[in-house]
Design an enzyme around this catalytic site. Structure first.
Site, PDB file in Angstrom:
ATOM      1  N   GLU A 258       3.405   1.788  -1.643  1.00 50.27           N
ATOM      2  CA  GLU A 258       3.992   2.108  -3.103  1.00 50.27           C
ATOM      3  C   GLU A 258       2.958   2.388  -4.171  1.00 50.27           C
ATOM      4  O   GLU A 258       3.169   3.065  -4.961  1.00 50.27           O
ATOM      5  CB  GLU A 258       4.571   0.698  -3.620  1.00 50.27           C
ATOM      6  CG  GLU A 258       6.138   0.367  -2.878  1.00 50.27           C
ATOM      7  CD  GLU A 258       5.871  -0.160  -1.437  1.00 50.27           C
ATOM      8  OE1 GLU A 258       6.740   0.088  -0.795  1.00 50.27           O
ATOM      9  OE2 GLU A 258       4.840  -1.050  -1.132  1.00 50.27           O
TER      10      GLU A 258
ATOM     11  N   ALA B  54       0.851  -1.212  -0.167  1.00 50.08           N
ATOM     12  CA  ALA B  54      -0.011  -0.055   0.166  1.00 50.08           C
ATOM     13  C   ALA B  54       0.877   1.224   0.067  1.00 50.08           C
ATOM     14  O   ALA B  54       0.453   2.138  -0.626  1.00 50.08           O
ATOM     15  CB  ALA B  54      -1.036  -0.051   1.256  1.00 50.08           C
TER      16      ALA B  54
ATOM     17  N   GLU C  68      -0.286  -6.687  15.087  1.00 50.28           N
ATOM     18  CA  GLU C  68       0.104  -6.397  16.551  1.00 50.28           C
ATOM     19  C   GLU C  68       0.898  -5.388  16.584  1.00 50.28           C
ATOM     20  O   GLU C  68       1.137  -4.823  17.642  1.00 50.28           O
ATOM     21  CB  GLU C  68       0.867  -7.631  16.765  1.00 50.28           C
ATOM     22  CG  GLU C  68      -0.060  -8.923  16.798  1.00 50.28           C
ATOM     23  CD  GLU C  68       0.697 -10.104  17.273  1.00 50.28           C
ATOM     24  OE1 GLU C  68       1.690 -10.060  17.664  1.00 50.28           O
ATOM     25  OE2 GLU C  68      -0.091 -11.266  17.274  1.00 50.28           O
TER      26      GLU C  68
ATOM     27  N   ASN D 231      -9.706   6.316  -3.968  1.00 51.03           N
ATOM     28  CA  ASN D 231      -8.934   5.682  -3.056  1.00 51.03           C
ATOM     29  C   ASN D 231      -9.649   4.482  -2.390  1.00 51.03           C
ATOM     30  O   ASN D 231     -10.810   4.728  -1.766  1.00 51.03           O
ATOM     31  CB  ASN D 231      -8.257   6.538  -1.858  1.00 51.03           C
ATOM     32  CG  ASN D 231      -7.741   5.794  -0.823  1.00 51.03           C
ATOM     33  OD1 ASN D 231      -7.351   4.803  -1.064  1.00 51.03           O
ATOM     34  ND2 ASN D 231      -7.064   6.575   0.028  1.00 51.03           N
TER      35      ASN D 231
ATOM     36  N   HIS E 237       2.958  -0.649  12.862  1.00 46.90           N
ATOM     37  CA  HIS E 237       2.968  -0.562  11.292  1.00 46.90           C
ATOM     38  C   HIS E 237       1.539  -0.351  10.650  1.00 46.90           C
ATOM     39  O   HIS E 237       1.771   0.351   9.717  1.00 46.90           O
ATOM     40  CB  HIS E 237       3.582  -1.820  10.936  1.00 46.90           C
ATOM     41  CG  HIS E 237       4.107  -1.801   9.390  1.00 46.90           C
ATOM     42  ND1 HIS E 237       4.982  -1.068   8.696  1.00 46.90           N
ATOM     43  CD2 HIS E 237       3.470  -2.643   8.362  1.00 46.90           C
ATOM     44  CE1 HIS E 237       5.042  -1.384   7.526  1.00 46.90           C
ATOM     45  NE2 HIS E 237       4.260  -2.195   7.204  1.00 46.90           N
TER      46      HIS E 237
ATOM     47  N   VAL F 129      -5.077  -3.101   4.006  1.00 48.15           N
ATOM     48  CA  VAL F 129      -4.385  -3.176   5.241  1.00 48.15           C
ATOM     49  C   VAL F 129      -5.276  -3.709   6.192  1.00 48.15           C
ATOM     50  O   VAL F 129      -6.194  -3.094   6.620  1.00 48.15           O
ATOM     51  CB  VAL F 129      -3.649  -1.841   5.527  1.00 48.15           C
ATOM     52  CG1 VAL F 129      -2.730  -1.922   6.516  1.00 48.15           C
ATOM     53  CG2 VAL F 129      -3.059  -1.256   3.982  1.00 48.15           C
ATOM     54  N   ILE F 130      -4.810  -4.629   6.777  1.00 52.83           N
ATOM     55  CA  ILE F 130      -5.486  -5.539   8.146  1.00 52.83           C
ATOM     56  C   ILE F 130      -4.571  -5.373   9.409  1.00 52.83           C
ATOM     57  O   ILE F 130      -3.666  -5.241   9.473  1.00 52.83           O
ATOM     58  CB  ILE F 130      -5.574  -6.836   7.960  1.00 52.83           C
ATOM     59  CG1 ILE F 130      -6.722  -7.268   6.619  1.00 52.83           C
ATOM     60  CG2 ILE F 130      -6.375  -7.406   9.081  1.00 52.83           C
ATOM     61  CD1 ILE F 130      -6.683  -8.678   6.267  1.00 52.83           C
TER      62      ILE F 130
END
Length: 182
Positions: free
Chosen positions: A61, A59, A88, A115, A91, A84-85
């Protein structure tokens, strides 16, 4: 729960000249990415548009690839796709914030971008949002790009550069009146 609410969706714009879009996808979760791409392609094709699909590693990039294409190609608009999940670590926050911020900045520079990078807590949320017969967020991102392209064509005209332009075609130095430069 947001999944049960009804929302108004703008009708797709009509085009005299078919728009050409670049779909940039980060296929980290390939099955989810494939659904997002399918939804985006179908939406673009509804208006007679054409599309090209490229893949990037992640994501972060996606906006870089869109920025390059915006500067160096002839696409009318762009569709940013990925997922994007939350994990922990922090990030997740970095990737979500930085990718959306970069896409917004590109939009403010004139790129017509929808988007569709999903930012979710778990896989089930991602699947529900990506599914073409479900929330179809890929199709929604393509529709957003198409609306921005239509607005740009409506307003038309030459692009204006940022900064100061001289009133005449001569170099002007403060306190001097030298006339045209040879």
């Amino acid at each position: 729960m947001a999944g049960h609410e009804t929302h108004y969706t703008l009708p797709l714009p009509e085009f005299d000249k078919a728009p050409k879009l670049l779909i940039v996808v980060a296929p980290y979760y390939k099955d989810i990415a494939d659904q997002l791409v399918a939804g985006a392609c179908a939406e673009i094709e509804k208006v007679g548009g054409t599309h090209e699909v490229i893949e990037v590693p992640g994501a972060l990039e996606v906006p870089t690839a869109i920025g390059q294409a915006h500067r160096m190609s002839n696409f009318d608009g762009f569709v940013a796709l990925g997922c994007v999940i939350r994990g922990e670590t922090t990030h997740y926050d970095t990737v979500c914030n930085d990718s959306s911020r970069a896409i917004a900045l590109l939009g403010l520079q004139g790129a017509c971008i929808g988007n569709g990078i999903l930012t979710v807590e778990n896989r089930a949320q991602a699947e529900a949002r990506a599914e073409v017969s479900g929330q179809n967020k890929g199709g929604g991102a393509a529709a957003a790009a198409l609306h921005l392209i239509a607005l740009g064509r409506h307003w038309g005209g030459a692009r204006r550069s940022v900064g100061f332009l001289p009133e005449r075609e001569e170099i002007q130095i403060a306190g001097q009146n030298k006339g045209p430069v040879a």
